[in-house]
Motif scaffolding. Structure first.
Motif, PDB file in Angstrom:
ATOM      1  N   TYR A   1       0.844  -1.105   0.035  1.00  0.00           N
ATOM      2  CA  TYR A   1       0.137   0.073  -0.103  1.00  0.00           C
ATOM      3  C   TYR A   1       1.008   1.149  -0.106  1.00  0.00           C
ATOM      4  O   TYR A   1       2.031   1.066   0.101  1.00  0.00           O
ATOM      5  CB  TYR A   1      -0.940   0.045   1.335  1.00  0.00           C
TER       6      TYR A   1
ATOM      7  N   VAL B   1       2.604   1.325   3.415  1.00  0.00           N
ATOM      8  CA  VAL B   1       2.699   0.001   4.136  1.00  0.00           C
ATOM      9  C   VAL B   1       2.995  -1.112   3.216  1.00  0.00           C
ATOM     10  O   VAL B   1       2.151  -1.321   2.286  1.00  0.00           O
ATOM     11  CB  VAL B   1       1.385  -0.222   4.988  1.00  0.00           C
TER      12      VAL B   1
ATOM     13  N   ALA C   1       2.075  -4.608   3.419  1.00  0.00           N
ATOM     14  CA  ALA C   1       1.194  -5.484   4.202  1.00  0.00           C
ATOM     15  C   ALA C   1       1.640  -6.890   4.097  1.00  0.00           C
ATOM     16  O   ALA C   1       1.420  -7.564   5.159  1.00  0.00           O
ATOM     17  CB  ALA C   1      -0.443  -5.310   3.876  1.00  0.00           C
TER      18      ALA C   1
ATOM     19  N   PRO D   1      -0.038 -11.643  14.504  1.00  0.00           N
ATOM     20  CA  PRO D   1      -0.601 -10.570  15.555  1.00  0.00           C
ATOM     21  C   PRO D   1      -1.583  -9.521  14.564  1.00  0.00           C
ATOM     22  O   PRO D   1      -1.362  -9.880  13.375  1.00  0.00           O
ATOM     23  CB  PRO D   1       0.645 -10.132  15.981  1.00  0.00           C
ATOM     24  N   ASN D   2      -1.934  -8.640  15.206  1.00  0.00           N
ATOM     25  CA  ASN D   2      -2.808  -7.651  14.560  1.00  0.00           C
ATOM     26  C   ASN D   2      -1.968  -7.093  13.564  1.00  0.00           C
ATOM     27  O   ASN D   2      -0.856  -6.586  14.121  1.00  0.00           O
ATOM     28  CB  ASN D   2      -3.589  -6.757  15.547  1.00  0.00           C
ATOM     29  N   GLY D   3      -2.659  -6.808  12.306  1.00  0.00           N
ATOM     30  CA  GLY D   3      -1.734  -6.104  11.285  1.00  0.00           C
ATOM     31  C   GLY D   3      -0.682  -7.051  10.449  1.00  0.00           C
ATOM     32  O   GLY D   3       0.288  -6.443   9.922  1.00  0.00           O
ATOM     33  N   ALA D   4      -0.661  -8.331  10.881  1.00  0.00           N
ATOM     34  CA  ALA D   4       0.438  -9.027  10.347  1.00  0.00           C
ATOM     35  C   ALA D   4       0.210  -9.377   8.701  1.00  0.00           C
ATOM     36  O   ALA D   4       1.434  -9.486   8.111  1.00  0.00           O
ATOM     37  CB  ALA D   4       0.398 -10.389  11.139  1.00  0.00           C
ATOM     38  N   GLY D   5      -1.012  -9.211   8.297  1.00  0.00           N
ATOM     39  CA  GLY D   5      -1.218  -9.187   6.744  1.00  0.00           C
ATOM     40  C   GLY D   5      -1.991 -10.434   6.565  1.00  0.00           C
ATOM     41  O   GLY D   5      -2.249 -10.557   5.243  1.00  0.00           O
ATOM     42  N   LYS D   6      -2.822 -10.816   7.446  1.00  0.00           N
ATOM     43  CA  LYS D   6      -3.606 -12.297   7.309  1.00  0.00           C
ATOM     44  C   LYS D   6      -4.950 -11.820   6.424  1.00  0.00           C
ATOM     45  O   LYS D   6      -4.976 -12.482   5.540  1.00  0.00           O
ATOM     46  CB  LYS D   6      -4.304 -12.837   8.745  1.00  0.00           C
ATOM     47  N   THR D   7      -5.575 -10.994   7.025  1.00  0.00           N
ATOM     48  CA  THR D   7      -6.740 -10.408   5.956  1.00  0.00           C
ATOM     49  C   THR D   7      -6.191 -10.106   4.511  1.00  0.00           C
ATOM     50  O   THR D   7      -7.008 -10.318   3.713  1.00  0.00           O
ATOM     51  CB  THR D   7      -7.564  -9.411   6.588  1.00  0.00           C
ATOM     52  N   THR D   8      -5.318  -9.278   4.414  1.00  0.00           N
ATOM     53  CA  THR D   8      -4.936  -8.796   3.006  1.00  0.00           C
ATOM     54  C   THR D   8      -4.361 -10.233   2.462  1.00  0.00           C
ATOM     55  O   THR D   8      -4.724 -10.153   0.965  1.00  0.00           O
ATOM     56  CB  THR D   8      -3.541  -7.981   3.210  1.00  0.00           C
TER      57      THR D   8
ATOM     58  N   GLU E   1     -10.998 -15.143  10.734  1.00  0.00           N
ATOM     59  CA  GLU E   1     -11.456 -14.868  12.320  1.00  0.00           C
ATOM     60  C   GLU E   1     -12.877 -15.469  12.654  1.00  0.00           C
ATOM     61  O   GLU E   1     -13.682 -14.845  13.060  1.00  0.00           O
ATOM     62  CB  GLU E   1     -11.371 -13.423  12.969  1.00  0.00           C
TER      63      GLU E   1
ATOM     64  N   ARG F   1       1.794  -1.744  11.967  1.00  0.00           N
ATOM     65  CA  ARG F   1       2.664  -0.819  10.852  1.00  0.00           C
ATOM     66  C   ARG F   1       2.230   0.292  10.364  1.00  0.00           C
ATOM     67  O   ARG F   1       1.044   0.247  10.209  1.00  0.00           O
ATOM     68  CB  ARG F   1       3.444  -1.955  10.122  1.00  0.00           C
TER      69      ARG F   1
HETATM   70  N1  LIG Z   1      -6.547  -0.800   2.229  1.00  0.00           N
HETATM   71  C1  LIG Z   1      -5.820  -0.630   2.693  1.00  0.00           C
HETATM   72  N2  LIG Z   1      -4.833   0.645   2.834  1.00  0.00           N
HETATM   73  C2  LIG Z   1      -3.685   0.853   3.378  1.00  0.00           C
HETATM   74  N3  LIG Z   1      -3.175  -0.139   4.352  1.00  0.00           N
HETATM   75  C3  LIG Z   1      -3.642  -1.364   4.666  1.00  0.00           C
HETATM   76  C4  LIG Z   1      -5.030  -1.545   3.814  1.00  0.00           C
HETATM   77  N4  LIG Z   1      -5.296  -2.576   4.272  1.00  0.00           N
HETATM   78  C5  LIG Z   1      -4.530  -3.205   5.252  1.00  0.00           C
HETATM   79  N5  LIG Z   1      -3.648  -2.170   5.340  1.00  0.00           N
HETATM   80  C6  LIG Z   1      -2.575  -2.504   6.269  1.00  0.00           C
HETATM   81  O1  LIG Z   1      -1.732  -3.622   6.159  1.00  0.00           O
HETATM   82  C7  LIG Z   1      -1.324  -4.153   7.178  1.00  0.00           C
HETATM   83  C8  LIG Z   1      -1.918  -5.608   7.360  1.00  0.00           C
HETATM   84  O2  LIG Z   1      -3.093  -5.657   7.376  1.00  0.00           O
HETATM   85  P1  LIG Z   1      -4.156  -6.987   7.716  1.00  0.00           P
HETATM   86  O3  LIG Z   1      -5.483  -6.506   7.887  1.00  0.00           O
HETATM   87  O4  LIG Z   1      -3.931  -7.931   6.569  1.00  0.00           O
HETATM   88  O5  LIG Z   1      -3.574  -7.581   9.078  1.00  0.00           O
HETATM   89  P2  LIG Z   1      -4.152  -8.806   9.796  1.00  0.00           P
HETATM   90  O6  LIG Z   1      -3.287  -9.704  10.179  1.00  0.00           O
HETATM   91  O7  LIG Z   1      -5.539  -9.281   9.100  1.00  0.00           O
HETATM   92  O8  LIG Z   1      -4.602  -7.814  11.025  1.00  0.00           O
HETATM   93  P3  LIG Z   1      -5.760  -8.173  12.095  1.00  0.00           P
HETATM   94  O9  LIG Z   1      -5.777  -9.391  12.784  1.00  0.00           O
HETATM   95  O10 LIG Z   1      -5.723  -6.619  13.076  1.00  0.00           O
HETATM   96  O11 LIG Z   1      -7.165  -8.192  11.252  1.00  0.00           O
HETATM   97  C9  LIG Z   1      -1.724  -3.307   8.180  1.00  0.00           C
HETATM   98  O12 LIG Z   1      -0.822  -2.651   8.684  1.00  0.00           O
HETATM   99  C10 LIG Z   1      -2.833  -2.604   7.806  1.00  0.00           C
HETATM  100  O13 LIG Z   1      -3.076  -1.433   8.569  1.00  0.00           O
END
Ligand SMILES: Nc1ncnc2c1ncn2[C@@H]1O[C@H](COP(=O)(O)OP(=O)(O)OP(=O)(O)O)[C@@H](O)[C@H]1O
Length: 312
Positions: free
Chosen positions: A24, A27, A29, A48-55, A166, A312
């Motif tokens: 991004y 970031v 991700a 952990p939160n923000g690790a990039g799982k959802t992405t 989740e 991050r």
């Molecule tokens: N559309 C976006 N634009 C900018 N940054 C993004 C976007 N989507 C996710 N991020 C960033 O990418 C990183 C990974 O986010 P992601 O949601 O994939 O993590 P996650 O492991 O699913 O976290 P969580 O457990 O908190 O849901 C984070 O720093 C998030 O802020």
């Protein structure tokens, strides 16, 4: 489908993520991530939160375009699957639906849009145990019922591959137990089940394999027991002694790492309990406790992701 029909693109159900990156603006991700997920097993996707799982899951489902790398399901990019909803079911967030619609009607609308028979809606409601609430309006559903409805929707096409982000979020213990049994039974049928979570203790009970990521990168992948076992070799030894200084000196000479743990305790890594006991005997140190701590997945996870900022 319930009659055993499968999409022509059924394939083997294996998920292959290869060199996947999502940048991004500021970031990264997901950063050069590679792993595989096998059919017939539940795979926990941990970080952990923000690790990039959802992405990562969104890239698998063609909801986010990768900056580079590939993610395939049964050898196809999601966009190239001939009948994706019959091959892949996904639950990305707690189900939302028209508030005044019943659970059954909600599923019928989705089934119709996907070209599936209306009767599938009844079948998947029964599958997730929601038949008694079929005619109740969505706005009256509890969070647990909404989660079940989301899973029911994902199961409409009788998919070979199920991807859940989740799914245990907000569930009570009974709901979590149901989810565990349900997902395990899908894997037993030969389906691929990929579940993201930060509930590590739950994953230890649920998953056959784990993929652990932190800061967008792979930290560890493998069968749960193997990942835990690989850490157990470097497990910690907890010691209680009134002579902490003498024992610390003796252990440091063995190249062990020693950390204080309260006024009369030490946490020792790098040597096993037998070596600590021998060192104590040789140094004439009195021991009040000598315990090997077997790390669980929570401990492994914290150790493996330590120092890698999740947010991050
Ligand atoms: N559309 C976006 N634009 C900018 N940054 C993004 C976007 N989507 C996710 N991020 C960033 O990418 C990183 C990974 O986010 P992601 O949601 O994939 O993590 P996650 O492991 O699913 O976290 P969580 O457990 O908190 O849901 C984070 O720093 C998030 O802020």
């Amino acid at each position: 489908m319930s009659d055993g029909q499968r999409s022509p693109a059924t394939g083997n159900g294996q998920i292959v993520v290869s060199g996947l990156t999502k940048q991004y603006r500021n970031v990264r991700a997901v950063n050069d991530l590679s792993f595989t997920v096998e059919p017939g097993r539940v795979t926990g996707f941990l970080g952990p939160n923000g690790a990039g799982k959802t992405t990562t899951l969104r890239m698998l489902l063609n909801l986010v375009t990768p900056t580079s790398g590939t993610a395939t399901i049964s050898g196809y990019r999601y966009a190239d699957l001939p009948a994706p909803s019959r091959h892949v079911g996904a639950v990305l967030e707690a189900s939302s639906a028209h508030k005044g619609r019943t659970g059954l009607n909600h599923l019928r609308v989705i089934a119709a849009a996907a070209g599936l028979p209306a009767q599938r809606a009844d079948e998947v409601l029964a599958l997730v145990g929601l038949t008694p609430a079929a005619k109740r309006k969505f706005k009256g559903y509890s969070l647990g019922m909404k989660q079940r409805l989301g899973i029911a929707a994902a199961m409409l096409g009788d998919p070979q591959v199920l991807i859940l982000d989740e799914p245990a979020n907000g569930l009570d213990p009974e709901g979590i137990r149901w989810m565990r049994g349900f997902l395990k039974s899908l894997a037993t049928e030969g389906r691929t089940v990929l579940v993201s979570s930060h509930l590590l203790s739950e994953m230890q009970l649920l998953a056959d394999d784990v993929v652990i990521i932190a800061a967008g990168q792979l930290v560890r992948q493998g069968p749960v027991e193997q990942v835990i076992g690989s850490m157990a070799e470097s497990g910690r030894v907890r010691v209680r002694t009134p002579q902490t200084d003498e024992l610390t000196k003796a252990l440091t000479e063995l190249s062990a790492t020693v950390q204080p743990d309260g006024p009369d305790g030490l946490l020792v890594t790098g040597v096993d309990a037998a070596a600590v006991g021998r060192a104590a005997l040789a140094a004439r140190v009195e021991l009040h406790e000598l315990t090997t701590e077997r790390p669980d997945l929570e401990g492994v996870f914290l150790e493996l992701t330590a120092g890698k900022a999740g947010i991050r």
